[in-house]
Design an enzyme around this catalytic site. Structure first.
Site, short mmCIF file in Angstrom:
data_model
loop_
_atom_site.label_atom_id
_atom_site.label_comp_id
_atom_site.label_asym_id
_atom_site.label_seq_id
_atom_site.Cartn_x
_atom_site.Cartn_y
_atom_site.Cartn_z
N GLY A 79 0.82 -1.21 0.00
CA GLY A 79 0.00 0.00 0.00
C GLY A 79 0.85 1.26 0.00
CD GLU A 134 -10.59 -0.72 2.85
OE1 GLU A 134 -10.09 -0.99 3.95
OE2 GLU A 134 -11.61 -0.01 2.72
CB CYS A 141 -7.56 -7.88 6.05
SG CYS A 141 -9.31 -7.83 5.67
P1 NAD Z 1 -0.06 -7.83 -1.72
O1 NAD Z 1 0.07 -6.46 -1.19
O2 NAD Z 1 1.15 -8.66 -1.87
O3 NAD Z 1 -0.75 -7.84 -3.15
C1 NAD Z 1 -2.02 -7.26 -3.38
C2 NAD Z 1 -2.15 -6.90 -4.85
O4 NAD Z 1 -1.21 -5.87 -5.17
C3 NAD Z 1 -1.86 -8.04 -5.83
O5 NAD Z 1 -2.78 -7.94 -6.90
C4 NAD Z 1 -0.44 -7.74 -6.27
O6 NAD Z 1 -0.14 -8.26 -7.56
C5 NAD Z 1 -0.43 -6.23 -6.31
N1 NAD Z 1 0.88 -5.60 -6.14
C6 NAD Z 1 1.98 -6.10 -5.52
N2 NAD Z 1 2.97 -5.19 -5.54
C7 NAD Z 1 2.48 -4.09 -6.15
C8 NAD Z 1 3.02 -2.79 -6.43
N3 NAD Z 1 4.25 -2.45 -6.08
N4 NAD Z 1 2.21 -1.91 -7.04
C9 NAD Z 1 0.94 -2.22 -7.37
N5 NAD Z 1 0.38 -3.42 -7.14
C10 NAD Z 1 1.15 -4.34 -6.53
O7 NAD Z 1 -1.14 -8.53 -0.76
P2 NAD Z 1 -1.62 -10.05 -0.76
O8 NAD Z 1 -0.49 -10.88 -0.23
O9 NAD Z 1 -2.25 -10.38 -2.07
O10 NAD Z 1 -2.80 -9.98 0.32
C11 NAD Z 1 -2.58 -10.12 1.69
C12 NAD Z 1 -2.55 -8.76 2.38
O11 NAD Z 1 -3.73 -8.04 2.06
C13 NAD Z 1 -2.56 -8.87 3.90
O12 NAD Z 1 -1.68 -7.91 4.45
C14 NAD Z 1 -3.98 -8.54 4.28
O13 NAD Z 1 -4.15 -8.08 5.59
C15 NAD Z 1 -4.33 -7.53 3.25
N6 NAD Z 1 -5.79 -7.46 3.07
C16 NAD Z 1 -6.44 -6.32 3.48
C17 NAD Z 1 -7.82 -6.26 3.37
C18 NAD Z 1 -8.57 -5.01 3.78
O14 NAD Z 1 -9.68 -4.83 3.32
N7 NAD Z 1 -8.01 -4.16 4.62
C19 NAD Z 1 -8.53 -7.32 2.84
C20 NAD Z 1 -7.83 -8.45 2.43
C21 NAD Z 1 -6.45 -8.50 2.55
#
Ligand code: NAD
Length: 487
Positions: free
Chosen positions: A238, A255, A289
């Site tokens: 994020g 999120e 999450c």
């Molecule tokens: P991640 O951050 O690794 O990836 C999420 C998405 O971002 C994927 O589609 C990925 O390809 C993309 N991505 C990765 N690096 C990027 C970059 N530099 N720029 C743009 N896009 C990029 O997360 P994950 O492992 O897929 O999911 C798990 C995480 O998500 C956990 O930390 C969890 O708590 C969080 N999560 C939050 C919520 C919420 O609503 N707050 C809900 C579900 C999951």
């Protein structure tokens, strides 16, 4: 094949032929990437790796479609969003099976997610943001309008691949935005199929899906043709998204991760609260999450609640989500499996006591045993970080001020839960937790009409409710002098 000319979803295979959808048309790419079933580690499909040129096409198509879609009456947009929900409902069985295969979650979780997604389409389709008239006199009128932000880039994680895409697609379309969806490379199948399946309901370019790895996400966050990024994922990613989006001052909804505390008061019935808190923590195999990730149990009932949780956990079936009796599936992907393993190693290396589990054995998939850690130190990695897997610390408390301080002593602020018979104490404690959602004697209750978002490093902005819808709009103030002296 021009998919938008289809009259219904018939003939679309859920087994093969995964395509991206760009400007209303199915698209393949020179390269493909494998998708695995985490319960077996077998490749179950391959998906196109969208090229940069194809992303340009998708964004150009979304920009081209934007004025027409934004100008479509909101009632028509709402009806189409509701019809997308109907289409998903018609194919619910196929989507549930596919979700289990690509994500690993068992049937009950797949039902919750797919039927929940249908409900989200239907309910978000009832929302709108009418203009607000602030002044209306014979001399002047002042109105606030909510205009769509433009082209949205939606970036989705792998734990709830359909639902978290729908949380973005539905409000974006109702608000009048066009949208390009990028699923997680680990779970692209349901999202690609959903977008493909509803093209005949929409003008070309209004809803596209691209498919690729993290680089594709980076291209999207920096893209000058995208006006807003709706992102769900880790807090670390994020921060990269926010930095990248700053180049064009994009709107952002983030999120992000969480480290939700659950606080158990001394007046609970351990036999009842044990299973409830177990599911607060382990639902979706703790790849959630909003999972309870630290359980603070009052010292008077600590042993009894711990033992009730352990006894209950021993009855829970872990296995391939495709088997009817499975209650918890595997870890979704190998990278996450390794990350969760580090928390096991750290607990073992530091001599923390396992009340249950603790050893990751050999298995055909990325399976991890349900593991409960008995009162590790507050500064241990397991308590301070987000494991995002089925290893849970139980912690003791005696003093109310102290437990509130410990619950809030985290950079995260996504959710929390408080459990006890004394409702005034439950509420008193709950109101002092710095988190976007605080559940009292319940957990994981969500609604399309209930605002959802994180405090602190758990996010920026909101999803769901009119607050979430408003995030797909810009405010516009229109003032009119009805008796102008200047013209
Ligand atoms: P991640 O951050 O690794 O990836 C999420 C998405 O971002 C994927 O589609 C990925 O390809 C993309 N991505 C990765 N690096 C990027 C970059 N530099 N720029 C743009 N896009 C990029 O997360 P994950 O492992 O897929 O999911 C798990 C995480 O998500 C956990 O930390 C969890 O708590 C969080 N999560 C939050 C919520 C919420 O609503 N707050 C809900 C579900 C999951």
């Amino acid at each position: 094949m021009a998919l938008h000319t289809q009259s219904d979803g018939a003939g679309i295979s859920f087994v093969t032929d995964y395509v991206s959808t760009i400007g209303g048309r199915a698209a393949t790419s020179p390269a493909t990437a494998p998708v695995y079933n985490p319960a077996t580690k077998q490749v179950i499909a391959s998906v196109p790796v969208t090229t940069r040129a194809q992303l340009e096409e998708a964004v150009a198509a979304a920009r081209h479609a934007f004025p027409g879609w934004a100008g479509t009456p909101v009632e028509e947009r709402q009806a189409i969003v509701s019809a997308i929900g109907d289409r998903l409902a018609e194919h619910a069985e196929e989507f549930m099976a596919l979700l289990t295969r690509e994500q690993g979650k068992p049937r009950a979780g797949a039902e919750w997610e797919v039927h929940g997604s249908v409900a989200w389409f239907h309910e978000i389709a009832k929302q709108s943001l009418p203009s607000e008239t602030l002044v209306d006199t014979p001399e002047r009128r002042v109105v606030t309008r909510y205009t769509p932000v433009g082209v949205v880039g939606a970036i989705v994680p792998w734990n709830f691949p359909i639902l978290l895409a729908v949380w973005k697609i539905a409000p974006a379309l109702v608000a009048g935005c066009t949208i390009v969806v990028k699923p997680s490379p680990f779970t692209p199948l349901c999202d690609l199929k959903l977008v493909e399946l509803v093209q005949d309901l929409l003008p070309p370019g209004v809803l596209s899906a691209v498919s690729g790895d993290d680089d594709l996400g980076k291209w999207m966050t920096a893209h000058p043709g995208i006006d807003k990024i709706a992102f769900t994922g880790s807090s670390e990613t994020g921060k990269h998204v926010m930095a990248s989006a700053s180049g064009t001052l994009k709107r952002l909804t983030l999120e992000l991760g969480g480290n939700d505390p659950a606080i158990v008061l001394p007046d609970v019935d351990p036999q009842k609260v044990g299973p409830a808190v177990f599911w607060a923590a382990f639902q979706n195999n703790a790849q959630f999450c909003n999972a309870a990730k630290r359980v603070y149990i009052h010292a008077d009932v600590y042993d009894a609640v711990r033992d009730a949780m352990v006894d209950y956990a021993r009855t829970v079936r872990v296995g391939d989500g495709a088997e009817a009796e499975t209650q918890l599936g595997p870890i979704q992907n190998e990278a996450q499996f390794r990350k969760v393993g580090e928390f096991f190693d750290d607990c073992r290396d530091n001599g923390h006591r396992f009340a249950l589990g603790g050893e990751i054995g050999e298995s055909p998939g990325w399976f991890v045993p349900i593991t409960i850690v008995d009162n590790p130190p507050e500064d241990s990695r397991l308590v301070a970080e987000e494991p995002f897997g089925p290893i849970l610390p139980l912690l003791k408390w005696r003093d109310e001020e102290d437990v509130i301080r410990r619950a809030n002593d985290t950079p995260y602020g996504l959710g929390a839960s408080v459990w006890g018979k004394d409702l005034s104490a439950v509420e008193r404690i709950g109101r002092r937790i710095d988190a976007g959602t605080v559940w009292l004697n319940e957990v994981h209750q969500y609604s399309p009409h209930q605002v959802f978002g994180g405090h602190k490093e758990s996010g920026i902005g909101a999803e769901n409710s009119l607050h979430g819808l408003a995030e797909y709009t810009n405010w516009q103030t229109i003032t009119l002098s009805k008796t102008p002296k200047t013209v």
